[in-house]
Design an enzyme around this catalytic site. Structure first.
Site, short mmCIF file in Angstrom:
data_model
loop_
_atom_site.label_atom_id
_atom_site.label_comp_id
_atom_site.label_asym_id
_atom_site.label_seq_id
_atom_site.Cartn_x
_atom_site.Cartn_y
_atom_site.Cartn_z
N GLY A 24 0.97 -1.32 -0.03
CA GLY A 24 0.10 0.07 -0.01
C GLY A 24 0.72 1.23 -0.08
O GLY A 24 0.60 2.18 -0.77
N ARG A 43 9.64 -25.35 4.52
CA ARG A 43 8.63 -25.11 5.77
C ARG A 43 7.54 -26.08 6.03
O ARG A 43 7.21 -26.61 7.18
CB ARG A 43 8.15 -23.71 5.77
CG ARG A 43 9.10 -22.74 5.82
CD ARG A 43 8.38 -21.32 5.49
NE ARG A 43 9.68 -20.36 5.62
CZ ARG A 43 9.45 -18.89 5.44
NH1 ARG A 43 8.27 -18.67 4.98
NH2 ARG A 43 10.40 -18.28 5.60
N GLU A 48 -0.01 -9.06 0.10
CA GLU A 48 -0.43 -10.36 0.51
C GLU A 48 -2.07 -10.43 0.46
O GLU A 48 -2.49 -11.56 0.46
CB GLU A 48 -0.18 -10.29 2.12
CG GLU A 48 -0.18 -11.94 2.60
CD GLU A 48 0.21 -11.88 3.97
OE1 GLU A 48 0.88 -11.26 4.67
OE2 GLU A 48 -0.13 -12.99 4.91
N LEU A 66 7.75 -9.78 0.67
CA LEU A 66 8.50 -8.48 0.61
C LEU A 66 8.70 -7.95 -0.92
O LEU A 66 8.17 -6.95 -1.37
CB LEU A 66 9.58 -8.40 1.40
CG LEU A 66 9.80 -8.73 2.84
CD1 LEU A 66 11.05 -8.56 3.44
CD2 LEU A 66 8.59 -8.20 3.74
C1 LIG Z 1 6.77 -12.39 11.61
C2 LIG Z 1 6.89 -12.29 10.01
C3 LIG Z 1 8.05 -12.46 9.29
C4 LIG Z 1 7.98 -12.38 7.94
N1 LIG Z 1 9.40 -12.43 7.10
C5 LIG Z 1 9.37 -12.34 6.11
C6 LIG Z 1 10.44 -12.20 5.26
O1 LIG Z 1 11.59 -12.35 5.73
N2 LIG Z 1 10.53 -12.06 3.87
C7 LIG Z 1 9.38 -11.92 3.28
O2 LIG Z 1 9.50 -12.01 2.05
N3 LIG Z 1 7.95 -12.00 3.79
C8 LIG Z 1 8.28 -12.18 5.24
N4 LIG Z 1 6.79 -12.19 5.77
C9 LIG Z 1 5.59 -11.69 4.93
C10 LIG Z 1 5.47 -10.48 4.86
O3 LIG Z 1 5.97 -9.72 5.66
C11 LIG Z 1 4.08 -10.20 4.60
O4 LIG Z 1 3.42 -10.95 3.69
C12 LIG Z 1 4.03 -8.47 3.74
O5 LIG Z 1 4.74 -7.56 4.62
C13 LIG Z 1 2.63 -8.20 3.64
O6 LIG Z 1 2.55 -6.87 3.17
P1 LIG Z 1 1.15 -6.24 2.68
O7 LIG Z 1 1.78 -4.70 2.30
O8 LIG Z 1 0.66 -6.88 1.85
O9 LIG Z 1 0.41 -6.01 3.92
P2 LIG Z 1 0.77 -5.68 5.61
O10 LIG Z 1 1.99 -5.05 5.79
O11 LIG Z 1 0.15 -6.48 6.40
O12 LIG Z 1 -0.03 -3.99 5.54
C14 LIG Z 1 -1.66 -4.07 5.66
C15 LIG Z 1 -2.01 -2.74 5.56
O13 LIG Z 1 -3.53 -2.64 5.41
C16 LIG Z 1 -3.87 -2.01 6.47
N5 LIG Z 1 -5.44 -2.41 6.64
C17 LIG Z 1 -5.59 -3.78 6.97
N6 LIG Z 1 -7.06 -3.94 7.16
C18 LIG Z 1 -7.35 -2.67 6.83
C19 LIG Z 1 -8.78 -2.31 7.05
N7 LIG Z 1 -9.92 -3.06 7.23
N8 LIG Z 1 -9.04 -0.87 6.90
C20 LIG Z 1 -7.99 -0.17 6.67
N9 LIG Z 1 -6.76 -0.55 6.66
C21 LIG Z 1 -6.51 -1.80 6.67
C22 LIG Z 1 -3.10 -2.00 7.78
O14 LIG Z 1 -3.37 -1.03 8.40
C23 LIG Z 1 -1.70 -1.99 6.72
O15 LIG Z 1 -1.52 -0.74 6.70
C24 LIG Z 1 6.97 -12.20 7.33
C25 LIG Z 1 5.80 -12.38 7.77
C26 LIG Z 1 5.64 -12.24 9.29
C27 LIG Z 1 4.21 -12.23 10.01
#
Ligand SMILES: Cc1cc2nc3c(=O)[nH]c(=O)nc-3n(C[C@H](O)[C@H](O)[C@H](O)COP(=O)(O)OP(=O)(O)OC[C@H]3O[C@@H](n4cnc5c(N)ncnc54)[C@H](O)[C@@H]3O)c2cc1C
Ligand code: HEM
Ligand code: HEM
Ligand code: SF4
Ligand code: F3S
Ligand code: FES
Lengths: 252, 240, 639
Positions: free
Chosen positions: C47, C332, C427, C443
């Site tokens: 985002g 995994r 995700e 990431l």
């Molecule tokens: C502990 C951990 C370690 C990880 N390590 C790795 C790694 O080493 N390498 C790798 O590639 N991946 C890793 N991952 C996976 C990766 O971090 C995530 O898949 C990725 O960061 C998701 O990014 P995103 O932008 O899609 O979502 P997110 O970062 O989850 O962001 C979601 C956003 O949506 C907003 N949001 C959610 N619901 C709502 C709503 N209803 N209304 C308004 N806003 C909302 C939140 O506020 C947030 O801003 C890891 C995950 C975890 C849990």
């Protein structure tokens, strides 16, 4: 374990607040501080009393959301950890524990233990970035960064933005946060072009927001969960003086 | 303790003049405090070395005083810059302190200080007591208003007999006590002040910060011992 | 039936698809960009990078997140690193190899074209992030360092200590803050999206709740971008942040967006085990620990002796026994499942018997404690802080935990869902990881989507949307807003006896047992029977205190749990429907003789995309067939 809690309750920002006594009973020693509060809240809900509002998200010490002041210390006792990583085994059975919100003018209270820390975002907004358009970046290995600088920059960049530094500082100064942000970028070759502008405008923003001044008390460093060194404040002091001169000369 | 806490941040204004804006910024003001503090610090050390000549006998210290008076206009330049530094130091630190107080509208119910020291948190108090001391001190030894007899003291060379003045002055236990107390607070102020200047000037880093803090303490202790040795030795009649 | 899932994959050879598509995509002139308003929900890697980039391009952007600052999105927690096909190590990496590894790692359940594009873009991401000042690890030469990660045979993972996600997110956040300062993006923190608004079947707005004032309001835009992360919290306990939710994507589903492969979830093998019912989340320990730790359980059931008193001959080093060539480094899903098996046999260790030992005694003996301390000191410290145990003295206890969700809203090659105007990134979409995600690739995907895909593909939608932005005064908005308000009122008026958390916990346990590491038709059917009952009870017996017009965390949680209670059913349904084992989805009925996953490429080489048909009605399954022209489908083997 059992604890006597004295928790700050405040319905909203403009309302009056006060400490309320709660008993936390049969808390497992392995529970984290926030899990202890969860248990207390479950009990309150069962009695149809409104649960205590507090902030948390990742619960593993990285997002910087949790923000309690426990017995006068932001993030509670112990070095280099956030509230969510504080475990009850650190306390003694029967302890009285005071839980307060961050008390900083620039972090107004929203409810109970929750404060508004958007001031920190505003400091970053004032220049805490390197202006690079997606698509315009050069090949990554085209810019070499000495390992020393990269490591030091990373040390500053590790700041989780929790605001505990300002909460701990007797002057409510956000200097450690600001110094960390400015040093992170200022230490890298990529950050040189905007360096002086960044330093001057971020410090200006911090001042405008009503944070206090640093008088070298180092409480911030002591509570910082990311172990940001107050040495970065020294670096900022140096950087700022040079930057202010540079900006003044360039402005002519 | 019911207290409401939604206070908007007081608008801090900044001048367009870069020099004034620098002074208005938190870090800029710190530089000014540090710079003036350093000047005052240097004076305190210089003054101590001058005063310690009392142990070398009347001739030395009276000669030294005469030398200073003979500097004429240069002396006034030094005096005025000192006065200016002093005033700026005080004004700036008081402004900083006011802003700091405003930034924390409500105190914590319990306070859990970890790293700061009583000395570091009471710089304004120690500073203001030193201010009182300096005013009294000037009235005492420079304007000789408290003891007009001092004005009449002359040594065999017809110079102002600073030596006798000190002996007479410090024979009074109450006055000596006040000096010792003031020197203690000055030492506190300087102990944190030294490390502070190093930090403010950006010389500090995490590797040397321990050494810097200890140097500040040692230096302040030396200054303390140096200064109090004069009233104490006189009071104990070792110097007479 | 498949027509609804038109993936819009460009024609032509795999390597040319993306450049061709970029060249052919419609452009929006600078003057017109200014007239478009884009709503970005989510400020994680996907985002924040999208909002910043679109703002930079000249669009008007509004960005929403539920946290108090965009910088706190859950991406911040990622530790390990980010992949890219830079081949800086000269060890044979290439775009094709990264593509192939990702396809194979996903057990051949992802789209070739998307994955290839991801691999291609990976290099640009590293350039962009380095230029932004992300302090990646460096060699003494000043050039970027890499490590190998997640069992890859090449060293292609870029990292910033153990805080890669944090640093990448800060980079994107800083870019976002810059756009905010330029008024190109307006940020709405502490604002939760409650629903999607369609106007003429196009996504033209959202309804949100201000989490501080409780005000429910609408925002209209020319396109909506969801980047709201994964739904791992349906399991209650997971490594996700507490606030992670399915609300935004599930609401979009209820408005007609297809939900793809909801049953594909990833369970990470090395987490700190559950220690009691009070527990609120699980903590991940870096997988790197498996490089030097040996995994074992006692051979005898119910052997309660302290680990050091169990002689070697009475220990079962089950991974080494079952997978002699990969041993403790098995992937995994396999490592997780094996741990569950031994615990199910009653040989688990620690409280509740839900744990296995990860033992460093041998490595400490061989390399010395100092070396181990240097390599993993911070992890040992973290373990000590949480459990109070010293892993230098006694083996760590670990157990698998839910970590990532591969399923998500269905999107085409443009990252647009089947609802025109609704784009889904990160995700939250289903796109690139198939049935199992490789380490360090989430990431990569989030940033690829935000920095480099959506800026190009959004134009394809917007090009003929000029002037079609709806006003929030339209009845469509008013109606959805009203429904959102009613829902809040309803939640607050139940005033039952059970806390919301207790429902969430119960639901989590139910899906963990039946739709977790191993799934059976029987278990899934049982869960499908129980979930509606639990949901029913929730709406009659949950106790949500407080008011709707201020900050009310119970209410926030209740809304999310209510959605999980519906979503869980969809997940189990999908798991039941997919009669094969693949990646993270293991159906006990579909295993080889020695218990390994058995894929069914004849019947299930497709994406299952579910369409909502109204409350209480069975959703419709659509399929998008997966066509593999460039790789050969192979059975994964790690023996
Ligand atoms: C502990 C951990 C370690 C990880 N390590 C790795 C790694 O080493 N390498 C790798 O590639 N991946 C890793 N991952 C996976 C990766 O971090 C995530 O898949 C990725 O960061 C998701 O990014 P995103 O932008 O899609 O979502 P997110 O970062 O989850 O962001 C979601 C956003 O949506 C907003 N949001 C959610 N619901 C709502 C709503 N209803 N209304 C308004 N806003 C909302 C939140 O506020 C947030 O801003 C890891 C995950 C975890 C849990
Ligand atoms: C007369 C009244 C004085 C007052 C009210 C005063 C007050 C203060 C205060 C509040 C500070 C801390 C400022 C900060 O760190 O934000 C300070 C610093 C300092 N003061 Fe004073 N002071 C006084 C006199 C003196 C004198 C007489 C000396 C030296 C002889 C002195 C030397 C210093 C030094 C060296 C510092 C450290 C500056 C820094 O932090 O960089 N002060 N003073
Ligand atoms: C025991 C300690 C001290 C002794 C014995 C002492 C002694 C003296 C004497 C004898 C004079 C007069 C010199 C003259 O008129 O020729 C003097 C002047 C002065 N002293 Fe001190 N002093 C002491 C401490 C201090 C301290 C701690 C300060 C400052 C913080 C200070 C500041 C001054 C100043 C500003 C003057 C005036 C100098 C001038 O005339 O220009 N003194 N002191
Ligand atoms: S410097 Fe430390 S205490 Fe301050 S915001 Fe950053 S992490 Fe928190
Ligand atoms: S505690 Fe405060 S005074 Fe400075 S060194 Fe830290 S900001
Ligand atoms: S909740 Fe994320 S740091 Fe504590």
């Amino acid at each position: 374990m059992n604890f006597n809690l004295k928790i700050w309750r405040q319905a909203e920002g403009s309302a009056a607040g006060k400490f309320v006594d709660y008993q936390a009973k049969e808390i497992p020693a392995e529970a984290s501080f926030l899990e202890m509060l969860d248990i207390v809240n479950e009990g309150l809900i069962a009695r149809n009393e409104e649960p205590v509002a507090f902030d948390s998200d990742c619960r593993e010490g990285i997002c910087g959301t949790c923000s309690l002041v426990i017995n006068g210390v932001p993030h509670g006792p112990g070095k280099a950890k956030t509230t969510c990583q504080l475990y009850m085994r650190r306390f003694r059975d029967g302890d009285t524990i005071w839980v307060e919100p961050f008390r900083v003018l620039a972090f107004p209270i929203i409810k109970d233990l929750i404060v508004n820390r958007s001031a920190l975002d505003q400091i970053v907004e004032a220049g805490g970035y390197i202006s690079v358009r997606a698509g315009s970046a050069p090949e990554a290995n085209g810019i070499a960064v000495s390992k020393r600088d990269a490591d030091l920059s990373m040390e500053a960049a590790a700041c989780i933005g929790c605001g505990a530094c300002a909460a701990a500082c007797p002057n409510s100064s956000a200097m450690l946060f600001t110094a960390a942000k400015i040093s992170h970028l200022g230490l890298l070759p990529q950050g040189q072009v905007e360096r002086s502008r960044r330093a001057v405008s971020m410090v200006r923003k911090m001042d405008e927001l009503g944070f206090g001044n640093c008088s070298n008390q180092y409480e911030c460093e002591a509570v910082c969960p990311a172990e940001i060194s107050a040495g970065f404040i020294a670096r900022l002091n140096r950087d700022y003086a040079g930057s202010a001169v540079k900006e003044a000369v360039l402005a002519e | 303790m019911p207290v409401a806490t939604l206070t908007p941040a007081p608008a801090r204004k900044f001048s367009r003049n870069p020099l004034i804006a620098f002074y208005q910024s938190s870090i800029g003001k710190k530089w000014i405090v540090g710079a003036t503090g350093a000047i005052l610090f240097a004076y305190v050390i210089g003054h101590l070395i001058g005063n310690l000549q009392v142990f070398l006998g009347p001739d030395r210290i009276n000669g030294y005083a005469q030398f200073l008076h003979d500097l004429g206009p240069t002396l006034w330049v030094i005096r005025l810059s000192l006065l200016l530094a002093f005033i700026i130091h005080i004004v700036a630190t008081i402004q900083l302190a006011q802003q700091n107080k405003a930034a924390r509208p409500q105190a914590y119910a319990v306070q859990g200080y970890q790293r700061s020291t009583l000395t570091s948190r009471t710089m304004v108090v120690s500073g203001l007591i030193v201010l009182c001391f300096v005013i009294y001190h000037l009235l005492h030894f420079t304007f000789e208003a408290t003891n007009p007899v001092f004005r009449t003291l002359e040594d065999s060379h017809g110079r102002h007999d600073v030596y006798r003045m000190l002996i007479l002055g410090f024979r009074k236990p109450l006055i000596s006590f006040f000096y010792v107390l003031s020197m203690f607070l000055l030492a506190c102020h300087l102990s944190h002040g030294f490390a502070s200047v190093v930090q403010t000037f950006g010389i500090n880093n995490s590797k040397i910060s321990g050494i810097v803090a200890r140097s500040g303490e040692s230096l302040a202790s030396l200054i303390f011992i140096g200064y109090i040795s004069i009233p104490i030795f006189i009071l104990l009649r070792i110097v007479h | 039936m498949a027509t609804i899932c038109d993936s819009k994959i460009p024609a032509g050879p795999l390597e040319k698809k993306w450049s061709k598509h970029q060249a052919e995509s419609k452009l929006v002139s600078p003057a017109n960009k200014r007239k478009f308003e884009i709503l970005v929900v989510g400020s994680g890697l996907a985002g924040a990078s999208a909002a910043a980039t679109l703002g930079e391009l000249g669009y008007h952007v509004k960005c929403f997140c539920y946290q108090d600052s965009p910088r706190r999105a859950h991406s911040i927690a990622a530790q390990g690193g980010i992949n890219a096909a830079k081949n800086y190590q000269n060890d044979g990496d290439s775009v094709f190899r990264l593509f192939y590894d990702t396809i194979k790692g996903g057990d051949f359940r992802s789209r070739e074209a998307n994955v290839y594009r991801l691999a291609e873009i990976s290099n640009l991401i590293i350039d962009q992030c380095a230029a932004q000042g992300v302090p990646f690890a460096r060699e003494y030469s000043g050039l970027l360092a890499n490590r190998s990660f997640g069992g890859a045979q090449v060293s292609r993972t870029f990292y910033a200590r153990g805080q890669t996600g944090q640093q990448l997110l800060l980079g994107a956040y800083q870019a976002l803050e810059r756009q905010i300062s330029l008024n190109a993006v307006k940020m709405f923190p502490r604002t939760e999206m409650l629903d999607l608004v369609l106007v003429d079947n196009h996504a033209k707005g959202i309804v949100v709740r201000d989490l501080v004032t409780g005000e429910i309001s609408s925002h209209a835009g020319d396109a909506v971008i969801l980047a709201t992360g994964g739904y791992g919290n349906v399991f209650y306990l997971s490594t996700n942040a507490r606030g992670c939710n399915v609300t935004a994507t599930y609401r979009a589903f209820k408005r007609g967006a297809l939900f793809a492969n909801p049953c594909f979830t990833q369970i990470h093998p090395t987490c700190i085990p559950v220690s009691g019912s009070y527990q609120s989340k699980l903590t991940l320990m870096s997988e790197s620990l498996r490089n030097d730790g040996r995994v074992w359980v006692p051979k005898r059931k119910g052997d309660n002796r302290p680990p050091r008193e169990i002689p070697d001959s009475e220990r079962d080093y089950y991974l080494e026994r079952k997978y002699p060539s990969f041993g403790n480094l098995a992937p995994r899903d396999i490592a997780s499942r094996s741990a569950k098996e031994v615990c199910d046999e009653g040989r688990g260790v620690g409280p509740g018997g839900l744990g296995v030992y990860l033992d460093f005694a041998e490595s400490i003996g061989r390399l010395g404690e100092k070396t181990i301390r240097e390599r993993y000191g911070n992890l040992f410290e973290m373990y000590h802080n949480i459990t109070g145990e010293d892993a230098y003295q006694r083996p760590m206890r670990i157990y698998p935990a839910v970590h990532y969700t591969m399923g998500g809203l269905w999107v085409d090659y443009n990252l647009m869902s089947n609802i025109p105007g609704l784009h889904v990134l990160g995700e939250a979409n289903f796109s690139d990881h198939g049935a199992n995600r490789l380490g360090a690739s989430a990431l990569m995907q989030g940033l690829a989507d935000g920095y480099f895909v959506i800026p190009y593909t959004l134009g394809n939608y917007l090009a003929n949307q000029s002037g079609k932005k709806a006003s929030v005064e339209r009845p469509e908005f008013k109606a959805v807003e009203e429904q959102a308000r009613q829902r809040v009122t309803k939640l607050l008026s139940i005033r039952g006896k059970r806390t919301v958390t207790s429902f969430h916990r119960e639901l989590g346990l139910l899906v963990w047992e039946n739709c977790g590491m191993a799934r059976s038709a029987e278990g899934l059917q049982a869960a499908l029977g129980e979930i509606p009952q639990l949901r029913e009870e929730f709406w009659h017996n949950a106790n949500v205190l407080g008011e709707g017009n201020d900050l009310n965390q119970s209410l926030e949680h209740a809304g999310r749990v209510a959605d999980f209670l519906e979503f869980a059913e969809l997940m189990c349904l999908d798991a039941l429907d997919r009669n094969e084992s693949c990646g993270g989805h293991f159906r006990v009925e579909h295993a080889t003789e020695d218990g390994e996953a058995l894929r069914n490429d004849d019947d299930y080489c497709h994406v299952s995309a579910w369409e909502y048909n109204g409350s209480g009605k069975q959703p419709t399954r659509h399929i998008e067939p997966l066509i593999f022209d460039n790789v050969k489908l192979a059975q994964r083997s790690y023996k």
